[in-house]
Each structure stands twice: as structure tokens, then as C-alpha cells.
Design an enzyme around this catalytic site. Structure first.
Site, short mmCIF file in Angstrom:
data_model
loop_
_atom_site.label_atom_id
_atom_site.label_comp_id
_atom_site.label_asym_id
_atom_site.label_seq_id
_atom_site.Cartn_x
_atom_site.Cartn_y
_atom_site.Cartn_z
N HIS A 372 -10.11 -3.34 4.41
CA HIS A 372 -8.82 -3.83 3.93
C HIS A 372 -7.77 -3.99 5.03
O HIS A 372 -6.60 -4.22 4.71
CB HIS A 372 -8.23 -2.88 2.88
N LYS A 544 7.25 -4.95 -1.40
CA LYS A 544 5.98 -4.45 -0.84
C LYS A 544 6.33 -3.26 0.03
O LYS A 544 7.52 -3.01 0.29
CB LYS A 544 5.27 -5.53 -0.01
N ARG A 545 5.32 -2.49 0.48
CA ARG A 545 5.61 -1.40 1.40
C ARG A 545 6.39 -1.95 2.59
O ARG A 545 6.19 -3.08 3.02
CB ARG A 545 4.31 -0.74 1.89
N LYS A 550 5.00 -6.76 7.94
CA LYS A 550 5.33 -7.52 6.74
C LYS A 550 6.67 -8.24 6.90
O LYS A 550 7.04 -9.08 6.10
CB LYS A 550 5.37 -6.61 5.52
N THR A 655 -1.60 -8.99 -2.59
CA THR A 655 -1.96 -9.27 -3.98
C THR A 655 -0.72 -9.58 -4.81
O THR A 655 -0.82 -10.22 -5.85
CB THR A 655 -2.73 -8.09 -4.60
N LYS A 659 0.47 -12.35 -8.01
CA LYS A 659 1.21 -12.03 -9.23
C LYS A 659 2.43 -12.94 -9.36
O LYS A 659 2.75 -13.43 -10.45
CB LYS A 659 1.66 -10.56 -9.21
#
Ligand code: 26V
Length: 819
Positions: A372, A544-545, A550, A655, A659
């Protein structure tokens, strides 16, 4: 031996129930009442517990039928081993999957409650950190829905992910006691207990076989969480292990002697194992505890799997161990459960008497591994000395696997000999000898997969390239997915009801469904943060985290630039802009300094912007605290634009992007992870693309490090980027010292050596893409069309598709439907 069937929990004081039928339908178990009160007088919390127990009893009945059916049919079964599950709330999901909303809605109405309010009483089960844990939970939903004989195994952490509170200082972490009041969704299985050993030593038997003895033994006790499929009777199980001291370990003599602490030491030692999700591993003790957790999961699960295999075999006929892989598939969710490999070898050799070759054949045909991440700091490496102490027999086995692998390379692949230092399992660097868990997984698994096409390509071309040349057929892609039940049908029923069409009436319906979701979200934001936001503004979300890769920092710097420009405009000019509400959410790892600074910056910017009367009808910046599954279910349906803007090549899949797209939300994003495939599916004209590509990133970094770059020579620092940083440094958002955070961005924009995540490099194309967003939003019809096409193009990202592929191409299992 027939499987023991499960009985509902014998309830404690809070849950003692006397049954009264609150519903007439015989299909629905009655909503029971606590002995203490009348259903008509239920507080919302009592109504929740009573409803949950009623639904739970129904699930247990289905679960028993499913188990009995599997036992009879004896199909090959998959066991999904994961250190994390992010189940979120169970009630809406269970009622939805069982398709009994109406009956329960009516029953609660009769008691004076609304189902929508009652479900809010439930605490999230947050036994995971982020995407990896939520993926495991979506997978369970799909396995049950597709009637696949599959189970999840995990740990029953007492404290899951911390609760995030935002203060003037930024993020504060608070322990979240999800079991405080008890969880109605688990069934304790006092009949399912296995011993798990730690430490000790290896003894050699007279016949040369080996045995692990001594050390400490704790008991693994099973708690089963039933997982219903959608519109099917099949109900599978998530089995969570809890650690308990063996009762004979409790020293009554010491206790009677008044030495309470020594007497209960073993009890508290055992309890520590499942006390918290991912305890900080900065210290040696923390590392050891994490390793214990991993082994605890693997050992208990494999003992359980082997026992079930033997039970089903013994009943029928004589059998051979070589049949094990035709009955059992074990999937490792990242390297966290890697110890399943040496533990299966040990159980087969030392307990069952198999020789090495036979045990190795069984193990490698059973186990498969999902990677992952390619981030080097996230690739697990365990100290050899710690492993020798905690798991001496397993280290012998790992050494033997490594030795045999090295011999195989030296005899059959001399061309790879020079690569051995990086591809063998044990890194014997005398400074710090470690076991490389990903290498152990690749060598020992029959299949290895990445989680999006780009990520799998990168694994094959880089991280695992040498292994690909040894075992070309071992490597696969399985693009992630999400369950459309939880992430559309149950959280945004209005949108999911609409069949697609492209006429004006349909667009109007679509638009009003989205508006209703936005209004619901606006109320939530007001309640949680005190900030009032305008449902007519563009709702722009990044949740998100918090991690530098990111790039929440790119987003907030863009917002800062937008704010500065709004300030410089005349009132007339402002009227031509697209009003925006930019929302952030996510937790920072407690010890990750820069991530916490980013949280603080977003909050500081919000405080200034939101209270600036000149511009606050054109821009709001909101940090939504404590992002979790339930908050996501509120935010995602109400969003119109979402940001998936990681440095290309770094986000394995993502992910939440799926959504958002499924909920008709447009994406601004880089060509990273599953964004690439989402863009292909929904059409490039419906995706706001920017930024360097994954194959450009290493070159950009290298040239920057070398300082001789042709690219960087041509690179002009973008004035907008410089302006946003300067404005922040000037103290426009308070007195906190943001220089250290901003200094991490210096470089790759004409000077310096920093900015590893290429925020400066991508800033100009990001701002250009944001301008395209503003323009597109002004054209209402065009935006709605893009939104509808996003939902319409999201079908590929159902976890039903992902799980069907795992079932066919890795597990080799088939549906086993309960009649
Ligand atoms: C772990 C750590 C731990 C130590 C410090 C930094 C760091 C950074 C990343 C990670 C990620 C570990 C694995 C993981 O959670 N991967 C996520 O898996 C999701 C499901 O496949 C995927 O959608 C995400 O892109 C990926 O980051």
C-alpha cells in the site's frame, strides 16, 4: 464436530433487556427495552442500544446460518489479515444492508424517535488510521455482498484512533474510548481462545525437530463482529482478538500476601497488547509492543484457521496438508501481518510434523501480499536483535528462508548476484541489522499486488523490479474500490435515487439534491465550528490524514493567495469572483511536527479570513475537527470540488477520491494513484488536472539536488507562490512562527535544496487549474453536467469489482450463497 452456534451477549447492567414487541412485522426482532424503563420513555441513547441489539440479534442468526452453510459445503475460504479496520457506525449500514429501514423507521416513530437521529448516538469504531483501514472495511462489505466465503481478522484495540480537538495551539489528541458504554455489535466468544507465546527459546528434540518453549504466554480471546451483505442472507465475520492473561498466571499466593502489583503484573502486561492502535514506536518499548501486536494477530488467526481446516477435514475423509491451499487463502493487508509467514511455517513444521519443503509449498501457495505504499519511511524493518528475543523460532525460519533464497539466486540467477544486498531479506548492516518485511512478503507470497494501476506499475519498475525478473507472473494490480452502499446509497439517498439523464429537469433535480446535502453540511459546520457558511458558494473539500506528500500546504497557500487577491480587489471586482468555502479535515500523527503546523496554519488562516467582513462573503476557510468515517459521510455528499493533490507517484491509490467522484463531486488533482483511472473513466474534460507527472518527479528532484538542472535553470519562481509565502511570513495570520514550515518549501523554484514534495514546482499549474474551476462553476449547466458524469463514470470503483478480481485472480474462491 458441528460448529458451536453463537448466542447473543449476555448483557451487562446497561443492556439487560426485557423484550417488548415494538413492531408488528414478524420479520423484525422486537426492539427490546432495558429492564429499567418503558420504551415510550426511552432517551435517544436507550433507543439506540435497544434498536442496535434487535438488529444485532438478527445478524447473529444469519451469521450462524452462514457459518453452518460454509461448514457443510467446505468451500475454499479467504482470511483477510489486517491490523486496521475503520468500520465507522454499524447501525445505518446494517439496517440498509438488511433492507429493513422502513420497519425500523416506523417502530422508532411509534416510540417518538426518528431513525436518522437515533443512529447519531453510535460511536465510530475507529480501529484504523486512514485509507488502509477503511479499505479493509469496504472489502468486508463487498465479500459479504458477493456471498464469498471470507473473513476478516484483526485486533480489538481498547483505544482506537485518537479524537482530535482543535485549540489555539492547534491539534490536541484525546483518547477515544469507543467501548465506554459497550458495543452492541460484537459477540464475545469464550469458546474461541488460543495461547500466544512471546520470548522463550528453541529446544531441539531427539529426532532433530525443533520446539519453541518458555517465555510468556497470553491468551487470545475472540470477539466476532457480524458483517451483513447487501440484500443477501450471507453474513460474515470480523474476528477481533483481545489479549488476556492465562488465569493460572494470576498469582493468588502473592495476592493473598498483599503483593497486589506483582500478582497482577502479568494481567496488565497482557492487557497492554491490545490497549491502543499503533502505539508510538519512537522508543524501544513502543517498537516491541507494536511487534507483539503484529505477532499476536498472526498467531491467533492462524491457529484458528488451522483448527477450522482440521475440523472440516476430519469430518469427511483422510486428507493431506497439501490440500490446505485449496481450502485456505490468506491475504496480508500490507506488511503488518508478515509474521503470518514464519508462524504458518512453524505451526506446520513444529506442531504438525511437516518437513521444510512441504511446509514451504503449503505456505507460499496460501499467502498473498498487498503493498500500500512506496514511501521508504513506511516500509517496515524490524531490528534483528529485538526479533531474536521476542520470536527466536521465527527468526530461525526467516534466516532459513533468506539462505535458501540467496542460494537460489547464486545457482540460477548469477546475473542478480550483485543485487542480493538489496533483495535478500536480512539486512546485516552491522550498524543496525534488520529484517525487511516487504522482501520477506515478496519472496514468500504467491501473488503480490499494488492498489492502483500507476502504483502497481511503479512497484514493478522500481521497488520490486528485480523480483519481477525472477517471478514475472507473481505481480498484479488490484485497483482499490469503495462500497457504494455506505458511500452513496446510505449517505446520499437523494443522489443515488436518480437514474441518469441529461435534460434540464434532471439537472434541476440533481442540483436540488446536492443543495439539500450542502445545507445539511452547512448546519453541521455551524454546530461543530461556529462558522456560518453559504450553501450557494462552491464547497471545496480536502479531507485525509495530514501528510506533507498529500500537500495540504499547497491547498492552504492557494487559499492564502486567493485571500490576498480578494483584499486587493475593489468591491465591484469581487462580485465577479466565484465565492468559495474551502474545508479541510484530517488528523496529524501526534509526533509529526510539520503536519501539526499545517493544521495550525489552516486554523489560523480560517480565523482571519472568516472574520474579515470585506471578503468573507467570497471566501471561507474551515477546519472540520475530528475527521472520521461518520464525518466523511456528512462531508462527501455535500461537496462540489475535492482536492487530491499529492506529489505524483506518492499516493498509492487514495480512496476518498472515489467516494467524492461517486457523489458527483469534481476533482482537482495530480496524475497520482487512482486519480489516473478516475480521470480515464469520467473523461479528462471533467477533471481539473495539474502538476508534474510521476516520471518527471525523480528527475526534478535529482536535478535539484545536483544543482545543475537544465529544468531548474529555466525555472522562474512563480511570483504567486512567493507572494503567498511572504504574506504568511509577514504575520498576516498571527504571531505563530511559520518560518520553519515555509522553509521546508524553499528550493526547486530557482534556489535552495528543499521542497522535496515539489509544492513550489506545482504551484503555478495548481493556481491555473483553480482558475479553470472558478470559470467552470460560473456555467451552471456545464458544472451540473460534469457532476452527473462524475457519478456516472464511477462504477469501476466499487469494491465489489475489486473483490471479484481478488477472488478470481488471487484467492481462487467462488461464491457460496446461503439458501
Ligand atoms: C505510513 C506511514 C507510517 C510512518 C510515517 C509515514 C507514513 C506514511 C504513509 C504510511 C502509509 C502506510 C500504508 C497505507 O496506509 N497506505 C494507504 O493505503 C490506501 C489503501 O490502499 C491507499 O488508498 C493510500 O493511497 C495509501 O497511502
Amino acid at each position: 464436530m458441528a460448529p458451536a452456534s453463537v448466542k447473543p451477549n449476555s448483557a451487562g447492567a446497561t443492556t439487560s433487556t426485557a423484550t417488548v414487541s415494538a413492531v408488528s412485522s414478524s420479520k423484525v426482532p422486537p426492539i427490546a427495552r432495558p429492564l429499567a424503563g418503558e420504551p415510550e420513555e426511552f432517551e435517544p441513547e436507550q433507543a439506540y442500544f435497544a434498536t442496535a441489539e434487535s438488529v444485532r440479534d438478527r445478524l447473529i442468526q444469519q451469521w450462524n446460518e452462514t457459518y453452518a452453510h460454509y461448514h457443510k459445503e467446505d468451500p475454499k475460504q479467504t482470511y483477510y489479515l489486517s491490523m486496521e479496520y475503520l468500520q465507522g457506525r454499524a447501525l445505518t449500514n446494517a439496517i440498509g444492508n438488511l433492507d429493513i429501514q422502513d420497519a425500523y423507521g416506523k417502530a422508532l416513530n411509534q416510540l417518538g424517535h426518528q431513525l436518522e437521529d437515533i443512529v447519531e448516538q453510535e460511536k465510530d469504531a475507529a480501529l484504523g488510521n486512514g485509507g488502509l483501514g477503511r479499505l479493509a472495511s469496504c472489502f468486508l462489505d463487498s465479500m459479504a455482498t458477493l456471498n464469498l466465503p471470507a473473513w476478516g481478522y484483526g485486533l480489538r484495540y481498547r483505544y482506537g484512533l485518537f479524537k482530535q480537538r482543535i485549540t489555539k495551539e492547534g491539534q490536541e489528541e484525546i483518547a477515544e474510548d469507543w467501548l465506554e458504554k459497550f458495543s452492541p455489535w460484537e459477540v464475545v466468544r469464550h469458546d474461541v481462545v488460543f495461547p500466544v507465546r512471546f520470548f522463550g527459546h528453541v529446544e531441539v528434540n531427539p529426532d532433530g525437530s525443533r520446539k519453541w518453549v518458555g517465555g510468556d504466554t497470553v491468551q487470545a480471546l475472540a470477539y466476532d463482529v457480524p458483517i451483513p451483505g447487501y440484500k443477501t442472507k450471507n453474513t460474515i465475520s470480523l474476528r477481533l482478538w483481545e489479549a488476556r492473561a492465562s488465569s493460572d498466571d494470576f498469582n493468588l499466593f502473592l495476592f493473598n500476601d498483599g503483593q497486589y502489583e506483582s500478582a497482577s503484573q502479568l494481567h496488565s502486561g497482557a492487557q497492554q497488547i491490545c490497549a491502543v492502535l499503533y502505539p508510538g514506536d519512537a522508543t524501544e518499548n513502543g517498537k516491541l509492543l507494536r511487534l507483539k501486536q503484529q505477532f499476536f494477530l498472526c498467531s491467533a488467526s492462524l491457529q484458528d484457521i488451522i483448527l477450522r481446516f482440521k475440523e472440516r477435514k476430519n469430518e469427511n475423509r483422510s486428507w493431506k496438508w497439501s490440500e490446505f491451499p485449496s481450502k485456505v487463502a490468506v491475504q496480508l493487508n500490507d506488511t503488518h501481518p508478515t509474521l503470518a509467514i514464519p508462524e504458518l511455517m512453524r505451526l506446520l513444521m513444529d506442531n504438525e510434523g511437516l518437513g521444510w519443503d512441504e511446509a514451504w509449498d503449503v505456505t507460499t501457495r496460501t499467502v498473498a501480499y498487498t503493498n500500500h505504499t512506496v514511501l521508504p519511511e513506511a516500509l517496515e524493518k524490524w531490528s534483528q536483535s529485538v526479533m531474536w528475543k521476542l520470536l527466536p523460532r521465527h527468526m530461525e525460519i526467516i534466516e532459513e528462508i533468506d539462505t535458501r533464497f540467496i542460494t537460489m539466486i547464486r545457482t540460477t540467477r548469477t546475473d542478480l548476484e550483485s543485487k542480493l544486498p538489496s533483495i535478500c531479506i536480512l539486512d546485516n548492516n552491522p550498524q543496525k541489522p534488520v529484517v525487511r518485511m516487504a522482501n520477506l512478503c515478496v519472496v514468500s507470497s504467491h501473488k503480490v499486488n499494488g492498489v492502483a494501476q500507476l502504483h502497481s506499475d511503479i512497484l514493478k519498475a522500481e521497488l520490486f523490479a528485480d523480483y519481477v525478473s525472477i517471478w514475472p507472473k507473481k505481480f498484479q494490480n488490484k485497483t482499490n474500490g469503495i462500497t457504494p452502499r455506505r458511500w452513496l446509497r446510505f449517505c446520499s439517498p437523494e443522489l443515488s435515487l436518480r437514474k441518469f439523464a441529461e435534460n434540464a429537469d434532471f439537472q434541476a433535480e440533481w442540483s436540488s439534491a446536492k443543495m439539500a446535502n450542502k445545507q445539511r453540511l452547512a448546519q453541521y459546520i455551524l454546530r461543530e465550528t461556529g462558522v456560518s457558511i453559504d450553501p450557494n458558494s462552491l464547497f471545496d473539500i480536502q479531507v485525509k490524514r495530514i501528510h506533507e506528500y498529500k500537500r495540504q500546504l499547497l491547498n492552504i497557500l492557494g487559499a492564502i493567495y486567493r485571500y490576498k487577491k480578494l483584499k486587493e480587489m475593489s468591491a465591484e471586482e469581487r462580485k465577479n469572483t466565484t465565492p468559495r468555502t474551502i474545508m479541510f479535515g484530517g488528523k496529524a500523527f501526534a509526533t509529526y511536527t510539520n503536519a501539526k503546523r499545517i493544521v495550525k496554519l489552516v486554523n489560523d488562516v480560517g480565523a482571519v479570513v472568516n472574520s474579515d467582513p470585506e471578503v468573507n462573503s467570497y471566501l471561507k476557510v474551515v477546519f472540520v475537527p475530528n475527521y472520521n468515517v461518520s464525518v466523511a459521510e456528512m462531508l462527501i455528499p455535500g461537496s462540489e470540488l475535492s482536492q487530491h493533490i499529492s506529489t505524483a507517484g506518492m499516493e498509492a491509490s487514495g480512496t476518498s477520491n472515489m467516494k467524492f467522484a461517486l457523489n458527483g463531486c469534481l476533482i482537482i488533482g495530480t496524475l497520482d494513484g487512482a486519480n489516473v483511472e478516475i480521470r480515464e473513466e469520467i473523461g479528462e474534460e471533467n477533471f481539473f488536472l495539474f502538476g508534474a507527472t510521476a516520471d518527471e518527479v525523480p528527475r526534478l528532484r535529482k536535478e535539484r539536488e545536483n544543482g545543475l538542472s537544465s529544468l531548474i535553470a529555466q525555472f522562474k519562481p512563480d511570483p504567486r507562490f512567493e507572494e503567498a509565502k511572504e504574506y504568511t511570513r509577514s504575520g498576516a495570520f498571527g504571531s505563530y512562527d511559520y518560518n520553519p514550515l515555509l522553509d521546508s518549501l524553499e528550493g526547486n523554484s530557482g534556489y535552495g535544496r528543499g521542497d522535496y514534495f515539489l509544492v513550489g514546482h506545482d504551484f503555478p499549474s495548481y493556481m491555473d487549474a483553480q482558475e479553470r474551476v472558478d470559470e467552470a462553476y460560473k456555467d451552471r449547466k456545464r458544472w451540473l453536467k460534469m457532476s452527473i458524469l462524475s457519478t456516472a463514470g464511477s462504477g469501476k470503483f466499487s469494491s465489489d469489482r475489486t473483490i471479484s478480481q481478488y477472488a478470481k485472480e488471487i484467492w481462487n474462491i467462488e461464491e457460496c450463497r446461503v439458501p
